[in-house]
Design an enzyme around this catalytic site. Structure first.
Site, PDB file in Angstrom:
ATOM      1  N   ASP A 159       0.826  -1.203   0.000  1.00 35.25           N
ATOM      2  CA  ASP A 159       0.000   0.000   0.000  1.00 35.25           C
ATOM      3  C   ASP A 159       0.862   1.256   0.000  1.00 35.25           C
ATOM      4  O   ASP A 159       1.564   1.547   0.965  1.00 35.25           O
ATOM      5  CB  ASP A 159      -0.903  -0.016   1.236  1.00 35.25           C
ATOM      6  CG  ASP A 159      -1.938   1.099   1.225  1.00 35.25           C
ATOM      7  OD1 ASP A 159      -2.013   1.834   0.222  1.00 35.25           O
ATOM      8  OD2 ASP A 159      -2.666   1.238   2.222  1.00 35.25           O
ATOM      9  N   ASP A 353      -2.202   6.079  -6.066  1.00 35.92           N
ATOM     10  CA  ASP A 353      -2.457   5.213  -4.917  1.00 35.92           C
ATOM     11  C   ASP A 353      -2.614   3.773  -5.386  1.00 35.92           C
ATOM     12  O   ASP A 353      -3.425   3.487  -6.268  1.00 35.92           O
ATOM     13  CB  ASP A 353      -3.716   5.678  -4.176  1.00 35.92           C
ATOM     14  CG  ASP A 353      -4.050   4.795  -2.987  1.00 35.92           C
ATOM     15  OD1 ASP A 353      -3.142   4.509  -2.191  1.00 35.92           O
ATOM     16  OD2 ASP A 353      -5.215   4.384  -2.869  1.00 35.92           O
TER      17      ASP A 353
END
Length: 474
Positions: A159, A353
């Site tokens: 992430d 992201d």
């Protein structure tokens, strides 16, 4: 006589040249038109965009494999080491994706310190109710890392929007969510140590009698709480990081897709990128595969695969130092740049992201994209949309489809031309949707999601403050 012959040959030469032009020019024009068409549209086999039950590795991935790379797979695909009895529906996936986007937007607009204080107070008690939050459970990709001495392997979500790396640890004081790998046992590692309250690494954290504490709460209410610790992190056999600081979670809740935790690749000091800066110079890259049934990679440090990368400036904002900002300046569809004022993008700002599935755009930018895409897809049967994806098509009976290219233009004259797999989100053959959505507020930042990043070699160079793209990574 010579004059007549000269005139004859002149006319003959003129006719000959006209004949050559008549043959060659249309051919060249046709070739030019064909090249223009090929550069502005994707013609693909529909079956190649549908999910498969078999795991495959692309030729580009196999040729570029090295000891620096970790295999990157969709956690619910056939390449995943995690074996869920039942995968989430597309409706749940998209709903959870919206939860993550709301969390990202919230992190920019407000502080979460009060929520974290409550979480820290819960360690050693059962005051936090177990919730079924799952914003990290779908649409995300996992890698395998080793923790401890001897090392134990764990499948964790990677992430770029988070900093703290964490895994679930024994003993679970009040709650641990189900995971496939055995829980990490600190007592079985000879190199494990809790970080003391006197350590500079604990200066911004809470303490208990046993050591430094950490907490992370996500937008849907899922969370992890535990001791801030250090141990040996093994990425690959030749990439070992001693004294790596991570969260040893003893109170955790959320449906994290059976993953053991999370690998934080944000920009803050607690992230893996910062902690391994001396080894890798703040450089990492990844390639998200074109489908859930294929494999990509996560790699640290510079490599030969970065020679054809085009870089755009990596930006930062003081109130959200973890995120990777970049300047999106324009969008093209079918080779035509859309008429979107630059202020539309600059007002909102843009981050990239890895954990967001569907790219979010400012309302005006999305409206222009949707209109242009519909015009180019007028020959296909439309299909019902949903709450998030509203531009969908029914490809039943089509062996192949032709869709317009979508290009994102970034500062520095960098153009990222989406792979066909990054343009449409296939719910089924009868419902394939444009894989973009609009924010409901012009001031909310745009988010470049992982669907649009598919097949790119995406390079982050924190030291030089650049983000790069090159096609055909996997």
């Amino acid at each position: 006589m010579a004059s007549l012959l000269t005139t004859f040959f002149s006319h003959y030469l003129l006719l000959f040249l006209l004949l050559i032009f008549a043959i060659v020019l249309p051919s060249r024009c046709a070739n030019a038109t064909q090249k223009e068409f090929l550069s502005s549209y994707h013609t693909v086999d529909v079956r190649s965009l549908l999910p498969s039950d078999a795991c495959s590795s692309s030729k580009a991935l196999l040729e570029g494999s090295d000891e620096q790379r970790l295999n990157l797979v969709h956690q619910h695909g056939p390449c995943s080491p995690l074996h869920r009895k039942k995968n989430l529906s597309h409706e749940q996936i998209l709903s959870n994706d919206q939860s993550r986007v709301d969390w990202l937007h919230q992190r920019i607009s407000s502080s979460t310190s009060k929520q974290q204080d409550k979480l820290l107070d819960s360690l050693g008690s059962a005051t936090i109710p177990a919730r079924s939050g799952n914003s990290l459970s779908t649409g995300n990709y996992i890698v395998s890392i080793g923790i401890g001495t001897p090392k134990r392997d764990f499948s964790v979500v990677f992430d770029t929007g988070s900093d703290v790396t964490w895994i679930q640890c024994k003993p679970c004081v009040s709650h641990c969510y189900p995971q496939q790998d055995p829980l990490f046992d600190p007592l079985q590692s000879s190199t494990y140590a809790n970080i003391s309250c006197k350590s500079p690494y604990c200066s911004q954290r809470r303490c208990s009698g046993s050591g430094c504490l950490y907490s992370v709460q996500y937008g849907d209410g899922s969370y992890t709480v535990g001791f801030y610790a250090q141990d040996t992190l093994t990425l690959t056999p030749s990439n070992v990081i001693p004294n790596f600081r991570f969260g040893c979670g003893e109170n955790n809740s959320g449906l994290f897709g059976l993953a053991a935790g999370l690998l934080g690749l944000g920009r803050a000091m607690t992230s893996l990128v910062s902690q391994s800066y001396q080894m890798y110079g703040g450089v990492f890259s990844y390639c998200i595969p074109p489908s859930a049934s294929s494999m990509g990679y996560l790699s640290f440090g510079s490599s030969s695969a970065m020679t054809n990368v085009k870089y755009t400036p990596m930006l930062a904002k003081p109130n959200t130092p973890s995120f990777y900002y970049l300047n999106l300046v324009a969008i093209s569809v079918g080779g035509q740049q859309l008429s979107i004022p630059p202020s539309v993008f600059s007002t909102a700002g843009t981050i990239i992201d890895s954990g967001t599935v569907i790219t979010r755009l400012p309302p005006d930018a999305y409206s222009a994209l949707r209109t242009a895409f519909k015009q180019n897809m007028a020959g296909y049967k439309s299909a019902p949309g949903g709450s998030l994806l509203d531009t969908c098509y029914d490809f039943t009976g089509n062996k192949s489809i032709t869709i317009p290219t979508v290009e994102l233009h970034f500062d520095g004259s960098v153009t990222a031309k989406m792979d066909a797999s990054g343009i449409l989100y296939f719910i089924s053959i009868s419902q394939a949707c444009l894989a973009f959505a609009g924010n409901n507020d012009t001031n909310r930042m745009a988010i470049l999601g992982n669907t649009q990043q598919r097949t790119f070699n995406v390079v982050y160079d924190v030291s030089k403050k650049m983000i790069g793209f090159s096609p055909g990574g996997c």
